[in-house]
Design an enzyme around this catalytic site. Structure first.
Site, PDB file in Angstrom:
ATOM      1  N   HIS A   1      37.655  24.868 -35.116  1.00  0.00           N
ATOM      2  CA  HIS A   1      37.512  25.226 -33.704  1.00  0.00           C
ATOM      3  C   HIS A   1      36.135  24.879 -33.160  1.00  0.00           C
ATOM      4  CE1 HIS A   1      41.375  27.464 -33.447  1.00  0.00           C
ATOM      5  NE2 HIS A   1      41.201  27.425 -34.755  1.00  0.00           N
TER       6      HIS A   1
ATOM      7  N   LYS B   1       5.607  20.734 -49.347  1.00  0.00           N
ATOM      8  CA  LYS B   1       4.718  21.785 -49.856  1.00  0.00           C
ATOM      9  C   LYS B   1       3.264  21.333 -49.743  1.00  0.00           C
ATOM     10  CE  LYS B   1       7.990  23.378 -53.364  1.00  0.00           C
ATOM     11  NZ  LYS B   1       8.256  23.460 -54.790  1.00  0.00           N
TER      12      LYS B   1
ATOM     13  N   GLU C   1      20.397  17.387 -54.089  1.00  0.00           N
ATOM     14  CA  GLU C   1      19.150  17.234 -54.841  1.00  0.00           C
ATOM     15  C   GLU C   1      19.336  16.287 -56.027  1.00  0.00           C
ATOM     16  OE1 GLU C   1      16.102  20.796 -54.620  1.00  0.00           O
ATOM     17  OE2 GLU C   1      17.120  20.847 -56.546  1.00  0.00           O
TER      18      GLU C   1
END
Ligand code: PA5
Length: 447
Positions: free
Chosen positions: A307, A422, A286
Site C-alpha cells: 500500500h 567513524k 556488508e
C-alpha cells in the site's frame, strides 16, 4: 529439509540454462568456503558453530538468562550492527514484534546503543524508572562509539541504583575473550563475561553469546534454535543445486545480478519478520557490497508495503530488482474470520476462513502480479515461524551469503568501508590524534 527454495516463478528472467551455466562457479565457491581456501578464511568459525559451540558457555548463558528473568523487569541490550540485529531479529521472529507489550513471565528487552540519538537514549532511561534492571553490553572491540556512550549511561544507572555487590551481578559483558577496553573493565569489576569468538564476524554472530543471551532471556528455546542450525549445517552440503536449496539460491541471486538487477528485496508477509529482514540486510550488504560490486539489499513487509511501495515495484521495479520472499507454510497463531450481521463490508464470503489463508492468497496474488510485471520472485519457505526453523533459516542465509560472495568475487567477511564515517566523525569531534583532518573536513563541509 526444513527449508525449501523455489525459483520456478522467475524462469522467464533466470532460465534453467542460466542456472546450469553458473552452477560450476557456485560449486567452486562452496568448495572454496568449505575448504577454507578463500579470502577471509580466518572468519569461518560460524560454519561449524552449531556443532562446536562452547557447551560450558552455553550453560552459563542459560544460567545468566534465568538470573535476569528472576531479578529484572527490564533487560537493556547495548550493541550495534552485528552485535545487535541478530538478537532482536530472533526475539521478534520467534515471539512477536510486540514482545515487550506481550511479555508476562519474562523481562522487557530494550535495545539501545544502536544509534547516537539522545532522544532514544533518554526514552530508554525513562522506561527504566522504578524497574529492576540488568544490562547486557555487547561489543567485540569495546570502543564502538554508539554502544560505548550508552554503556556509560546504563552502568551509571545500575551503580547508582544498587549496592556494589548487587550492581556487579546485573551487568553482563559479551566481548573479546582476551583483550579490549570492555574486557579489561569486566575483569576489573568482576562482571560475568561471554565471548565474541575471533573467527566469527559480527554479522555471523547471532548463534554465539552475542545473540543467545538476550534471546534466552526472552524465553526462547535456544536448544531448538541451535538444533535448526545444526540440521542446516548437515543438510545444506550437496554439490547438486537441485539437492541443495542454499547453493541454488546463492547461484540464482547471482544470475539476477549478472542480468543487471541492482536490488534484492527481502519480503515477508509477517510483521514479526521485519527485524529479520534488517539482519538479512546487514548480512548481505556488508558481505557483498564492496569493490564496486553487490546487490543492494532492501526489505518490505507485505501486504503493509504493497500500500506504499507496491506501485513502484509493480510498474517500475522490473529493471531494478527482484524479490526474495521468506514465507511460512503453517501459522501458529491463526485467527478465524467471523460472519457479521448485515455484511456491510461485503466480507462475509470469508466467514469461517482463517486469516492465514487470506494472507497466503495475498502472497500468491502478489507473486503473479509482480512476476508478470517483470519482478522476479524467489521463495524460501519454512514450515513455521518457530525456533527450529528460524535457526535453520539463519544458517541457510549465512551459508548462501558466503557462497554468493565468493561467486561474486569479493571477500564476504571483511567490511573496510565501515571505518570511513567513524574517522570523519572523530576528526570533526576533535578527538586527540585526528587534529590534522579536522580543518580539511570542516572546509569541505563549508563550516
Ligand atoms: O558486523 C560488524 O562487524 C559490525 O556491524 C559490528 O558488529 C559493529 O560495528 C559493532 O562492533 P563491536 O562489536 O566491535 O562494537
Amino acid at each position: 529439509m526444513s527449508v525449501k527454495f523455489n525459483a520456478t516463478y522467475s524462469e522467464s528472467i533466470v532460465s534453467a540454462s542460466d542456472i546450469n551455466n553458473i552452477a560450476p562457479k557456485a560449486v567452486d565457491a562452496m568448495k572454496t568456503l568449505m575448504s577454507a581456501t578463500g579470502e577471509g578464511n580466518d572468519f569461518l568459525g560460524w560454519i561449524n558453530l552449531p556443532r562446536d559451540y562452547d557447551k560450558e558457555e552455553f550453560s552459563r548463558i542459560k544460567k545468566s538468562a534465568e538470573f535476569i528473568k528472576n531479578n529484572a523487569d527490564v533487560l537493556i541490550v547495548i550493541g550495534i550492527g552485528g552485535s545487535y540485529l541478530g538478537a532482536r531479529a530472533v526475539i521478534e521472529a520467534c515471539k512477536s514484534a510486540n514482545y515487550n507489550l506481550l511479555a508476562k513471565d519474562t523481562p522487557q528487552i530494550l535495545f539501545i546503543g544502536n544509534s547516537i540519538s539522545p532522544s532514544s537514549l533518554n526514552d530508554i532511561v525513562s522506561l527504566c524508572e522504578g524497574k529492576d534492571v540488568c544490562v547486557n553490553v555487547i561489543s567485540k572491540s569495546g570502543t564502538t562509539t554508539e554502544p560505548a556512550i550508552a554503556f556509560r549511561v546504563f552502568r551509571e544507572l545500575i551503580n547508582s541504583k544498587y549496592s556494589p555487590e548487587e550492581a556487579k551481578k546485573r551487568i553482563f559483558c559479551t566481548t573479546d575473550a582476551n583483550k579490549g577496553t570492555l574486557k579489561e573493565l569486566a575483569d576489573k569489576e568482576g562482571y560475568e563475561t561471554f565471548v565474541v569468538p575471533d573467527d566469527v564476524g559480527g554479522r555471523f554472530s547471532v548463534l554465539t553469546a552475542v545473540g543467545l543471551l538476550p534471546i534466552a532471556v526472552a524465553g526462547i528455546d535456544i536448544d531448538a534454535l541451535m538444533n535448526g542450525a545444526f540440521d542446516a549445517m548437515n543438510e545444506l552440503c550437496s554439490e547438486n543445486l537441485d539437492e541443495n536449496p542454499c547453493l541454488k539460491y546463492a547461484a540464482v541471486r547471482n544470475c539476477f545480478y549478472n542480468k543487471g538487477k541492482k536490488l534484492e528485496c527481502f519480503v515477508s508477509y509477517e510483521p514479526d519478520m521485519a527485524m529479520f529482514n534488517e539482519w538479512l540486510k546487514q548480512l548481505f550488504g556488508e558481505s557483498e557490497g564492496k569493490d564496486g560490486k553487490g546487490l543492494f539489499p532492501v526489505s518490505c513487509v507485505f501486504s503493509t508495503d504493497l500500500h506504499s511501495l507496491g506501485q513502484y515495484i509493480q510498474e517500475s521495479g522490473g529493471e531494478l530488482m527482484f524479490e526474495t520472499v521468506v514465507s511460512f507454510k503453517n501459522c501458529l497463531n491463526d485467527y478465524v474470520i467471523e460472519e457479521q450481521e448485515g455484511n456491510i463490508d461485503g466480507l462475509n464470503f470469508l466467514a469461517g476462513e482463517k486469516m492465514s489463508l487470506v494472507n497466503d492468497k495475498a502472497r500468491l496474488g502478489t507473486l503473479l502480479a509482480h512476476t508478470n510485471g517483470g519482478v522476479g520472485n524467489l521463495i524460501v519457505e519454512a514450515e513455521k515461524k518457530a525456533e527450529y526453523e528460524i535457526g535453520y533459516l539463519i544458517y541457510f542465509f549465512e551459508k548462501a551469503c558466503a557462497i554468493s560472495g565468493y561467486i561474486l568475487g569479493v571477500n564476504p567477511f571483511n567490511q573496510p568501508g565501515v571505518e570511513k564515517y567513524k574517522k570523519n566523525m572523530f576528526a570533526l569531534l576533535g578527538k586527540p590524534g585526528y587534529e590534522s583532518e579536522k580543518e580539511n573536513l570542516e572546509k569541505q563541509l563549508g563550516l
